[in-house]
Design a protein around this motif. Structure first.
Motif, short mmCIF file in Angstrom:
data_model
loop_
_atom_site.label_atom_id
_atom_site.label_comp_id
_atom_site.label_asym_id
_atom_site.label_seq_id
_atom_site.Cartn_x
_atom_site.Cartn_y
_atom_site.Cartn_z
N GLY A 1 85.63 108.24 8.14
CA GLY A 1 85.62 106.87 8.62
C GLY A 1 86.43 106.63 9.87
N ARG A 2 87.05 107.66 10.42
CA ARG A 2 87.80 107.51 11.66
C ARG A 2 86.88 107.66 12.86
N PHE A 3 87.20 106.94 13.94
CA PHE A 3 86.41 107.00 15.16
C PHE A 3 87.14 107.83 16.21
N TRP A 4 86.37 108.68 16.90
CA TRP A 4 86.92 109.55 17.94
C TRP A 4 86.25 109.21 19.26
N PHE A 5 87.07 108.87 20.27
CA PHE A 5 86.58 108.48 21.59
C PHE A 5 86.72 109.67 22.54
N THR A 6 85.60 110.24 22.94
CA THR A 6 85.62 111.38 23.85
C THR A 6 86.14 110.94 25.22
N GLY A 7 87.11 111.68 25.73
CA GLY A 7 87.67 111.36 27.04
C GLY A 7 88.80 110.37 26.99
N SER A 8 89.12 109.84 25.82
CA SER A 8 90.22 108.89 25.69
C SER A 8 91.46 109.60 25.17
N THR A 9 92.63 109.01 25.43
CA THR A 9 93.89 109.57 24.95
C THR A 9 94.71 108.47 24.30
N PRO A 10 95.06 108.60 23.00
CA PRO A 10 94.57 109.63 22.09
C PRO A 10 93.12 109.37 21.71
N GLN A 11 92.45 110.39 21.26
CA GLN A 11 91.04 110.24 20.95
C GLN A 11 90.81 109.39 19.71
N CYS A 12 91.76 109.42 18.78
CA CYS A 12 91.61 108.69 17.52
C CYS A 12 92.78 107.72 17.35
N ASP A 13 92.48 106.42 17.47
CA ASP A 13 93.53 105.39 17.38
C ASP A 13 92.87 104.09 16.95
N ALA A 14 93.37 103.48 15.89
CA ALA A 14 92.79 102.23 15.40
C ALA A 14 92.83 101.14 16.47
N MET A 15 93.87 101.13 17.30
CA MET A 15 93.98 100.10 18.33
C MET A 15 92.91 100.27 19.40
N ASN A 16 92.45 101.49 19.61
CA ASN A 16 91.36 101.72 20.55
C ASN A 16 90.06 101.11 20.03
N VAL A 17 89.83 101.24 18.72
CA VAL A 17 88.65 100.64 18.10
C VAL A 17 88.70 99.12 18.26
N ILE A 18 89.85 98.52 17.99
CA ILE A 18 89.99 97.07 18.08
C ILE A 18 89.80 96.59 19.51
N ALA A 19 90.36 97.32 20.47
CA ALA A 19 90.22 96.93 21.88
C ALA A 19 88.76 96.95 22.31
N HIS A 20 88.03 98.00 21.93
CA HIS A 20 86.62 98.07 22.29
C HIS A 20 85.81 96.97 21.62
N LEU A 21 86.18 96.63 20.40
CA LEU A 21 85.44 95.59 19.69
C LEU A 21 85.67 94.22 20.34
N LEU A 22 86.90 93.96 20.77
CA LEU A 22 87.20 92.68 21.41
C LEU A 22 86.60 92.57 22.81
N LYS A 23 86.18 93.68 23.38
CA LYS A 23 85.51 93.66 24.68
C LYS A 23 84.00 93.46 24.53
N SER A 24 83.49 93.66 23.33
CA SER A 24 82.05 93.56 23.10
C SER A 24 81.63 92.10 22.95
N ASP A 25 80.33 91.88 22.81
CA ASP A 25 79.79 90.53 22.65
C ASP A 25 80.03 90.05 21.23
N PRO A 26 80.86 89.02 21.04
CA PRO A 26 81.14 88.55 19.68
C PRO A 26 79.90 88.09 18.93
N ASN A 27 78.87 87.64 19.65
CA ASN A 27 77.65 87.16 18.99
C ASN A 27 76.95 88.26 18.20
#
Length: 400
Positions: free
Chosen positions: A366-392
């Protein structure tokens, strides 16, 4: 004396010496003679430390074998488990102790040293000097531990082993697993040793071992080999003691995380987090970008996490927020709930996150890995990407 009277056994005077496996006591002189001759039973005898005036050279072997026997028993009794196939876990003090931790680290260093030496190629003109060059090349190792009280105690057993193995050690102290992964990439280290219980209850602890590329040692894989070596003595990889320095990377890590939240949309958020550092950094950043935050308490040390997750779901539903984030103690796993308290499945979450054409991998755990990101696996990275997406696309229709 009447013939029917039973002859009483003599009452022993002074200390009684009884060898393991024997039924009759022996005298002190026989006890000392057996000690000096290296009698097999002496290594497990309760009287083996009663050496009187015997020379130290005579008793050294007995005490040395006793120490090796105790270390072997510590490891052979280890019946812990592998967490998600990548972490070594066991019950604190019952299965996971300083000697066990030390044994794991000692063999991890040996395994990595042997692997690295076998891959090195040396020019012909230096062939005669290659053995000394390889044996004296130090491994650079990062060490840290998580928030559990037992982690600080177990971490004490890590550094002495690394110094004895000639490693160059950077001690990050108490930090999150995500921050530790970030440090691995920053320092270009050869090995990472993180003392942690992962997402287990308070009584569980252990190790996460990472290679220099940030990849976790897994089972099957390096951990499989490591577990087969535990009951054998590890060879010392260097003749020289290693160097040690303490270092904090929290400020640099926080600056990096802040960049992830550029252009994020402010929402009303319910937040529960099992890692103190992640809670501190994320709470500050969400407040600064204009989010309204409801901090919810959750007993992450509970053995019944589904019950705790259900309590969080109800609180999110009743709080009338846009989204709920439940971050596990490993600082990498995050559960996302909509305003009705309904969990967004990892597969659906991945679809939302990948709409920006970024390479994202969803692990089996259930963990997400972002290729090219540092660190690749971080819950805050998931939240940041979600808040940048379309809330609708993911906020409940009642909240649009």
């Amino acid at each position: 004396m009447d013939g029917n009277d039973q002859q009483s056994e003599p009452i022993p005077i002074g200390k009684v010496y009884l060898c393991p496996g024997e039924t009759q006591p022996i005298s002190k002189s026989v006890h000392l003679a057996r000690l000096s001759s290296g009698y097999d039973a002496c290594s497990n005898c309760e009287h083996r430390f009663d050496t009187a005036t015997l020379p130290g050279e005579v008793t050294k072997k007995v005490h040395g074998s006793d120490k090796q026997s105790q270390q072997s028993q510590h490891v052979s009794r280890f019946s812990g488990f592998l967490d998600r196939g990548v972490g070594i876990r066991g019950l604190y003090l019952n299965e996971m102790t300083r000697p066990v931790i030390s044994k794991f680290v000692e063999h991890a260093v040996e395994l990595l040293t042997q692997s690295r030496d076998s891959e090195l190629t040396v020019d012909d003109e230096f062939a005669d000097n290659s053995p000394s060059l390889l044996s004296d090349s130090a491994l650079h190792v990062l060490v840290a531990y998580d928030w559990r009280p037992s982690s600080a105690d177990l971490a004490v057993g890590v550094v002495p082993v690394l110094k004895r193995s000639g490693c160059e050690i950077i001690d990050l102290g108490q930090t999150s697993r995500a921050c530790f992964d970030f440090a691995i990439s920053q320092f270009k280290s050869d090995l990472g040793i993180f003392v942690t219980g992962g997402n287990g209850v308070d009584g569980v602890n252990g190790l996460d071992i990472l290679g220099g590329d940030g990849r976790e040692w897994a089972h099957p894989g390096e951990l499989t080999t490591l577990l087969t070596r535990l009951n054998s003595p590890a060879s010392r990889s260097s003749r020289y003691a290693g160097n040690y320095q303490a270092f904090s990377l929290v400020d640099r890590y926080e600056q990096h995380v802040r960049q992830l939240f550029d252009h994020c949309k402010p929402l009303r958020v319910a937040l529960a987090c099992g890692d103190p550092l992640t809670m501190q950094i994320l709470g500050t950043i969400l407040f600064e970008i204009g989010c309204e935050i409801d901090f919810l308490d959750l007993n992450f040390s509970s053995s019944d996490f589904p019950l705790q997750a259900e309590a969080f779901r109800c609180e999110v539903r009743d709080a009338h927020v846009d989204v709920g984030f439940l971050i596990r103690p490993d600082s990498q796993t995050v559960h996302v709930l909509d305003s009705r308290g309904r969990a967004i499945s990892p597969a659906s979450l991945k679809d939302i996150l990948t709409r920006n054409d970024e390479a994202i991998t969803l692990g089996k755990d259930g963990r997400f890995w972002f290729t090219g990101s540092t660190p690749q696996c971080d819950a805050m990275n998931v939240i940041a990407h979600l808040l940048k997406s379309d809330p609708n696309s993911w906020v409940s229709p009642l909240k649009r």
